[in-house]
Design an enzyme around this catalytic site. Structure first.
Site, PDB file in Angstrom:
ATOM      1  N   ARG A 194       0.852  -1.190   0.000  1.00  0.00           N
ATOM      2  CA  ARG A 194       0.000   0.000   0.000  1.00  0.00           C
ATOM      3  C   ARG A 194       0.880   1.229   0.000  1.00  0.00           C
ATOM      4  O   ARG A 194       1.939   1.232   0.642  1.00  0.00           O
ATOM      5  CB  ARG A 194      -0.854   0.074   1.280  1.00  0.00           C
ATOM      6  CG  ARG A 194      -2.181  -0.610   1.238  1.00  0.00           C
ATOM      7  CD  ARG A 194      -3.181   0.076   0.305  1.00  0.00           C
ATOM      8  NE  ARG A 194      -4.427  -0.645   0.268  1.00  0.00           N
ATOM      9  CZ  ARG A 194      -4.687  -1.696  -0.509  1.00  0.00           C
ATOM     10  NH1 ARG A 194      -3.766  -2.148  -1.338  1.00  0.00           N
ATOM     11  NH2 ARG A 194      -5.872  -2.293  -0.482  1.00  0.00           N
TER      12      ARG A 194
ATOM     13  N   GLU B 103      -2.520   7.909  -4.191  1.00  0.00           N
ATOM     14  CA  GLU B 103      -2.778   7.493  -5.564  1.00  0.00           C
ATOM     15  C   GLU B 103      -4.224   7.834  -5.939  1.00  0.00           C
ATOM     16  O   GLU B 103      -5.096   7.856  -5.058  1.00  0.00           O
ATOM     17  CB  GLU B 103      -2.492   5.985  -5.725  1.00  0.00           C
ATOM     18  CG  GLU B 103      -3.352   5.081  -4.866  1.00  0.00           C
ATOM     19  CD  GLU B 103      -2.917   3.615  -4.982  1.00  0.00           C
ATOM     20  OE1 GLU B 103      -1.729   3.312  -4.756  1.00  0.00           O
ATOM     21  OE2 GLU B 103      -3.788   2.791  -5.298  1.00  0.00           O
TER      22      GLU B 103
ATOM     23  N   HIS C 261      -1.336   0.235  -9.689  1.00  0.00           N
ATOM     24  CA  HIS C 261      -2.076  -0.613  -8.738  1.00  0.00           C
ATOM     25  C   HIS C 261      -2.800  -1.766  -9.454  1.00  0.00           C
ATOM     26  O   HIS C 261      -4.030  -1.868  -9.410  1.00  0.00           O
ATOM     27  CB  HIS C 261      -3.074   0.239  -7.926  1.00  0.00           C
ATOM     28  CG  HIS C 261      -3.474  -0.407  -6.627  1.00  0.00           C
ATOM     29  ND1 HIS C 261      -3.750   0.303  -5.489  1.00  0.00           N
ATOM     30  CD2 HIS C 261      -3.645  -1.708  -6.294  1.00  0.00           C
ATOM     31  CE1 HIS C 261      -4.086  -0.522  -4.510  1.00  0.00           C
ATOM     32  NE2 HIS C 261      -4.025  -1.751  -4.976  1.00  0.00           N
TER      33      HIS C 261
HETATM   34  C1  8YV Z   1      -7.310  -4.409  -5.295  1.00  0.00           C
HETATM   35  C2  8YV Z   1      -5.573  -4.575  -3.448  1.00  0.00           C
HETATM   36  O1  8YV Z   1      -7.282  -4.438  -6.661  1.00  0.00           O
HETATM   37  O2  8YV Z   1      -6.772  -6.390  -2.566  1.00  0.00           O
HETATM   38  C3  8YV Z   1      -6.120  -5.383  -2.331  1.00  0.00           C
HETATM   39  O3  8YV Z   1      -5.904  -4.994  -1.178  1.00  0.00           O
HETATM   40  O4  8YV Z   1      -4.802  -3.700  -3.258  1.00  0.00           O
HETATM   41  C4  8YV Z   1      -5.949  -4.865  -4.858  1.00  0.00           C
HETATM   42  O5  8YV Z   1      -5.890  -6.241  -5.060  1.00  0.00           O
HETATM   43  C5  8YV Z   1      -7.773  -3.085  -4.850  1.00  0.00           C
HETATM   44  O6  8YV Z   1      -7.622  -2.874  -3.506  1.00  0.00           O
HETATM   45  C6  8YV Z   1      -9.221  -2.873  -5.293  1.00  0.00           C
HETATM   46  O7  8YV Z   1     -10.096  -2.443  -4.299  1.00  0.00           O
END
Ligand code: 8YV
Length: 320
Positions: free
Chosen positions: A238, A267, A285
């Site tokens: 993150r 982001e 992402h």
């Molecule tokens: C997602 C991610 O695409 O699952 C997670 O925590 O960061 C990604 O796989 C994203 O968060 C979509 O909400």
């Protein structure tokens, strides 16, 4: 009357079909992220929602949504949800653990290899028409095989990254809040070390921790200074786990060699300096973004919502 639910972003048809069997569904198939005001307005009369990381679920929103009983994230990370506020108001929240581990680990390796071997930099140069012929010293990169891989966060995704290191004959070190079982360490050929040792020894450091107050800026200027000048940092976790401004400085000054990033603070508005730097590989992402994985994540969120509103027991409850 069927419960009313909102799907905040575009999803696959089968997800809407599944939800429509149980609920009156309102969905945002235009896929424009809903701002806080619009989200609160559209959730005010809903019993539940399928949401994504672009939807912030906090006390201010919950106070305006008295009917809301469940919010189901299409993501394993849930830093967009104030879990305590949900709990206090009896709103169930869920995530999508497990189904994206392998795709995310694959992408971690895509970033490791692209960054170490300067793939995107070389491609941009070639596309710009600058290749005039082979040279011995052209785009000299870093060896991945035989290098020391440091994994910060040895949960499901960290372990999937470690499994893939075997083929590259790497020394695998890791740090985690808790040491993992000896049997897992053995099967991964991974050794537990302190964070300091991990920073000092890793040639390639990958971040696989959730974003929490404890992991905010876990990698900042002091940690970057402890890393080797030839080290590569990979972040598929993150934005916020890394202090982006400190990372930009470290990449400019050569404190570390390079970085491969899928996530950023604030982001999609990443620091403009990242775009100027050659020694960083940037992705928007997409670590979990394969067709089958994103379908499974979205369906899992829908199934959580169905279970939450019909039985009160969603399988992936994070507010339990
Ligand atoms: C997602 C991610 O695409 O699952 C997670 O925590 O960061 C990604 O796989 C994203 O968060 C979509 O909400």
């Amino acid at each position: 009357m069927k419960p009313r639910v909102l799907v905040t972003r575009e999803v696959f048809d089968e997800v809407l079909e599944c939800l429509a069997r149980h609920f009156d569904v309102e969905s945002n198939q235009d896929d424009v992220p809903l701002g806080a005001e619009e989200l609160a307005r559209r959730l005010a009369d809903k019993d539940g929602a399928v949401i994504t990381l672009s939807d912030r679920i906090d006390e201010a929103l919950l106070a305006r949504c008295p009917r809301l009983k469940a919010v189901c994230n299409i993501a394993v990370g849930y830093n967009n949800i104030d879990v305590a506020a949900c709990r206090a108001r009896g709103v169930m929240a869920t995530n999508t653990p497990g189904v994206l581990d392998e795709a995310t680990a694959d992408f971690t390796w895509a970033l490791i290899l692209a960054t170490a071997r300067r793939l995107t930099e070389a491609e941009a140069w070639l596309r710009a028409g600058r290749w005039e012929g082979w040279k011995l010293k052209q785009f000299l990169g870093h060896d991945v095989h035989g290098a020391t891989l440091g994994i910060l966060g040895m949960g499901r995704i960290g372990q999937a990254v470690a499994r893939r290191a075997r083929g590259f004959d790497m020394t695998v070190l890791y740090h985690n809040r808790r040491r993992v079982d000896a049997a897992i360490e053995q099967s991964l050929n991974a050794r537990y070390v302190s964070l300091d040792e991990l920073l000092a020894r890793a040639d390639i450091l990958t971040l696989n921790v959730p974003y929490t107050p404890e992991t905010h800026h876990l990698i900042g200027a002091p940690q970057l200074r402890r890393m080797k000048p030839n080290a590569i940092l990979i972040n598929v976790a993150r934005g916020g786990v890394v202090d982006d401004r400190a990372l930009v400085e470290a990449l400019k000054q050569g404190t570390i060699a390079a970085a491969g990033l899928d996530v950023y603070e604030n982001e999609p508005k990443l620091l403009p300096e990242f775009l100027e730097l050659k020694n960083v590989v940037l992705a928007p992402h997409i670590a979990s973004s394969t067709e089958s994985t994103r379908r499974r994540m979205a369906m899992m969120a829908a199934e959580n919502l169905v279970a939450a509103l019909t039985t009160g027991k969603p399988p992936n409850l994070i507010t339990g």
